[in-house]
Scaffold this motif. Structure first.
Motif, short mmCIF file in Angstrom:
data_model
loop_
_atom_site.label_atom_id
_atom_site.label_comp_id
_atom_site.label_asym_id
_atom_site.label_seq_id
_atom_site.Cartn_x
_atom_site.Cartn_y
_atom_site.Cartn_z
N ASP A 155 2.90 -8.60 4.19
CA ASP A 155 3.14 -10.01 3.93
C ASP A 155 3.98 -10.22 2.69
O ASP A 155 4.65 -11.24 2.54
N SER A 156 3.97 -9.24 1.74
CA SER A 156 4.84 -9.31 0.56
C SER A 156 5.02 -7.91 0.00
O SER A 156 4.28 -6.97 0.36
N ALA A 157 5.97 -7.77 -0.90
CA ALA A 157 6.23 -6.47 -1.52
C ALA A 157 5.07 -6.01 -2.38
O ALA A 157 4.93 -4.81 -2.65
N GLU A 158 4.24 -6.92 -2.84
CA GLU A 158 3.13 -6.58 -3.73
C GLU A 158 1.90 -6.11 -2.97
O GLU A 158 0.97 -5.55 -3.56
N THR A 159 1.86 -6.33 -1.66
CA THR A 159 0.68 -5.96 -0.87
C THR A 159 0.77 -4.49 -0.46
O THR A 159 1.73 -4.09 0.20
N ARG A 160 -0.23 -3.73 -0.83
CA ARG A 160 -0.27 -2.33 -0.43
C ARG A 160 -0.75 -2.21 1.02
O ARG A 160 -1.64 -2.96 1.44
N PRO A 161 -0.19 -1.27 1.78
CA PRO A 161 -0.62 -1.09 3.17
C PRO A 161 -2.10 -0.72 3.25
O PRO A 161 -2.60 0.07 2.44
N THR A 162 -2.78 -1.27 4.23
CA THR A 162 -4.18 -0.92 4.46
C THR A 162 -4.36 -0.06 5.71
O THR A 162 -5.40 0.58 5.88
N VAL A 163 -3.34 -0.05 6.59
CA VAL A 163 -3.41 0.79 7.79
C VAL A 163 -2.12 1.58 7.92
O VAL A 163 -1.06 1.19 7.41
N ALA A 164 -2.24 2.72 8.60
CA ALA A 164 -1.08 3.56 8.89
C ALA A 164 -1.02 3.80 10.39
O ALA A 164 -2.04 4.06 11.03
N VAL A 165 0.19 3.71 10.94
CA VAL A 165 0.41 3.94 12.37
C VAL A 165 1.18 5.24 12.51
O VAL A 165 2.27 5.40 11.96
N GLY A 166 0.60 6.19 13.26
CA GLY A 166 1.18 7.52 13.38
C GLY A 166 2.10 7.68 14.56
O GLY A 166 2.36 6.73 15.31
N PRO A 167 2.58 8.91 14.79
CA PRO A 167 3.57 9.17 15.83
C PRO A 167 3.06 8.99 17.25
O PRO A 167 3.85 8.82 18.16
N THR A 168 1.77 9.05 17.46
CA THR A 168 1.24 8.80 18.81
C THR A 168 0.62 7.41 18.90
O THR A 168 -0.24 7.15 19.73
N ASP A 169 1.05 6.53 18.00
CA ASP A 169 0.65 5.13 17.99
C ASP A 169 -0.82 4.92 17.60
O ASP A 169 -1.37 3.85 17.81
N GLU A 170 -1.45 5.97 17.05
CA GLU A 170 -2.82 5.77 16.58
C GLU A 170 -2.78 5.03 15.25
O GLU A 170 -1.85 5.17 14.47
N CYS A 171 -3.80 4.24 15.01
CA CYS A 171 -3.89 3.45 13.78
C CYS A 171 -5.12 3.89 13.01
O CYS A 171 -6.20 4.03 13.59
N ARG A 172 -4.97 4.08 11.72
CA ARG A 172 -6.11 4.46 10.89
C ARG A 172 -6.08 3.65 9.60
O ARG A 172 -5.00 3.26 9.12
N ALA A 173 -7.26 3.39 9.06
CA ALA A 173 -7.34 2.73 7.77
C ALA A 173 -6.99 3.73 6.68
O ALA A 173 -7.48 4.86 6.68
N ILE A 174 -6.11 3.36 5.77
CA ILE A 174 -5.64 4.28 4.75
C ILE A 174 -6.76 4.70 3.82
O ILE A 174 -6.82 5.85 3.35
N ASP A 175 -7.72 3.81 3.56
CA ASP A 175 -8.82 4.16 2.65
C ASP A 175 -9.95 4.90 3.34
O ASP A 175 -10.98 5.20 2.73
N GLY A 176 -9.79 5.19 4.63
CA GLY A 176 -10.82 5.92 5.36
C GLY A 176 -11.90 5.05 5.96
O GLY A 176 -12.76 5.53 6.71
N GLY A 177 -11.90 3.77 5.66
CA GLY A 177 -12.91 2.85 6.19
C GLY A 177 -12.50 2.29 7.54
O GLY A 177 -11.56 2.78 8.18
N PRO A 178 -13.18 1.24 7.98
CA PRO A 178 -12.82 0.61 9.26
C PRO A 178 -11.48 -0.09 9.18
O PRO A 178 -11.11 -0.64 8.15
N SER A 179 -10.75 -0.07 10.28
CA SER A 179 -9.44 -0.72 10.31
C SER A 179 -9.61 -2.24 10.32
O SER A 179 -10.48 -2.77 11.02
N PRO A 180 -8.78 -2.95 9.55
CA PRO A 180 -8.84 -4.42 9.58
C PRO A 180 -8.18 -5.01 10.82
O PRO A 180 -8.23 -6.23 11.02
N MET A 181 -7.55 -4.16 11.61
CA MET A 181 -6.84 -4.65 12.80
C MET A 181 -7.75 -4.62 14.03
O MET A 181 -8.55 -3.70 14.20
N THR A 182 -7.57 -5.64 14.87
CA THR A 182 -8.36 -5.77 16.09
C THR A 182 -7.42 -5.92 17.28
O THR A 182 -6.40 -6.59 17.18
N VAL A 183 -7.78 -5.30 18.40
CA VAL A 183 -7.02 -5.47 19.63
C VAL A 183 -7.41 -6.80 20.26
O VAL A 183 -8.59 -7.06 20.51
N PHE A 184 -6.41 -7.66 20.52
CA PHE A 184 -6.67 -8.98 21.08
C PHE A 184 -6.46 -9.04 22.59
O PHE A 184 -6.91 -9.98 23.24
#
Length: 316
Positions: free
Chosen positions: A84-113
């Protein structure tokens, strides 16, 4: 064919990854998929796009803010951040097989709609589409090589009806949906390339197309790579002396006529190898102007650094 048409001729997008994201600040995603080309239309709100370095930006590239109606092209395989801005650090990472993980190791803030739709808030103020383009067509290598790492096309540069249609179709799950989305991604890419090529930073071979003599020579090469072209024969066709033609071609295109011809032949051959895995090397050699499969194989290996067999294996 011209180079832009060649970009999507032959191996087109097949099963391209497309996702519609609904987001409310704060949000940040680090994309690590390594895709050769990514297209991000902004449907609503705004986003910051920049390099995936510590803090989200560095001293050289501070990223760019894009808003509703803008489209971003990102040339891989470098990782990048969308937030949302340059100051916001990423909370999730999307890998080469389209998997999503929370960067801090916790639950992902993203939800499938739903179908190809996710985010942290379905009613979020920002909506973007991410399309990763698995470019296999080797003719398009010239365009990819010429593209900077990031191209931003502002509202009005790209036909909004194409973006609107993609936005509607990306969340559909109808018969033939994958083919529809692949073709729409092709169409959006061509539209974006046309808009970018109208800018002053367009590559030399595109600007040269407007020159009466060199443009004509390029079209001769593109339309008939199998012809035994020489500097003399091309100069004769466009009614210039050999020396004047060679100088003007080098100045406008950025490489010598025969070097360009060789590169085009190898690119077309590489495209044909991936488009039809039953085509023999001998038939491809004839189609692009080489006397034998051995001659094509030697030239291909010299230019590409790998054999036609290895190129086909990697493409498969």
């Amino acid at each position: 064919m011209d180079v832009v048409s060649g970009l999507l001729d032959g191996p087109r997008a097949r099963g391209a990854f497309l996702l519609r994201s609904h987001l409310t600040a704060p949000w940040g995603m680090r994309i690590e998929d390594g895709a050769p080309l990514t297209i991000i239309p902004v449907l609503r709100g705004s986003a910051w796009v920049g390099p995936a370095t510590a803090g989200g930006h560095d001293a050289v590239d501070h990223g760019v803010v894009v808003e509703s109606g803008d489209v971003v092209l990102l040339r891989g395989p470098e990782h990048y951040v969308v937030a949302d801005s340059a100051e916001t650090r990423p909370t999730v990472a999307v890998g080469p097989t389209d998997e999503c993980r929370a960067i801090d190791g916790g639950p992902s803030p993203m939800t499938v709609f739903g179908v190809r739709s996710w985010g942290n808030d379905l009613q979020g103020e920002t909506v973007i589409i991410t399309g990763t383009y698995p470019l296999g067509g080797a003719v398009g290598r010239r365009v990819l090589t010429a593209l900077p790492h990031r191209v931003v096309l502002r509202r009005g540069d790209v036909d909004s009806t194409i973006v609107d249609l993609l936005a509607r179709e990306v969340v559909q799950d109808l018969p033939g949906q994958e083919a529809v989305l692949d073709r729409l991604l092709d169409l959006l890419l061509i539209t974006c390339l046309r808009a970018w090529l109208d800018h002053p930073q367009a590559p030399g071979w595109y600007r040269a197309d407007a020159d009466p003599a060199i443009g004509a020579a390029l079209r001769l090469i593109h339309h008939d790579p199998a012809h035994p072209w020489s500097v003399e024969s091309l100069a004769h066709e466009v009614r210039l002396s050999r020396a004047a033609f060679a100088r003007r071609f080098q100045a406008l295109v950025g490489e010598a006529p025969m070097a360009y011809l060789t590169g085009w032949r190898i690119d077309v051959a590489a495209d044909m190898m991936l488009a039809d895995d039953t085509a023999t090397l001998a038939s491809i050699a004839r189609a692009v102007g080489y006397s034998s499969p051995f001659a094509l194989s030697a030239a291909f290996t010299r230019v590409r650094g790998l054999s036609p067999t290895e190129h086909r294996r990697r493409g498969a």
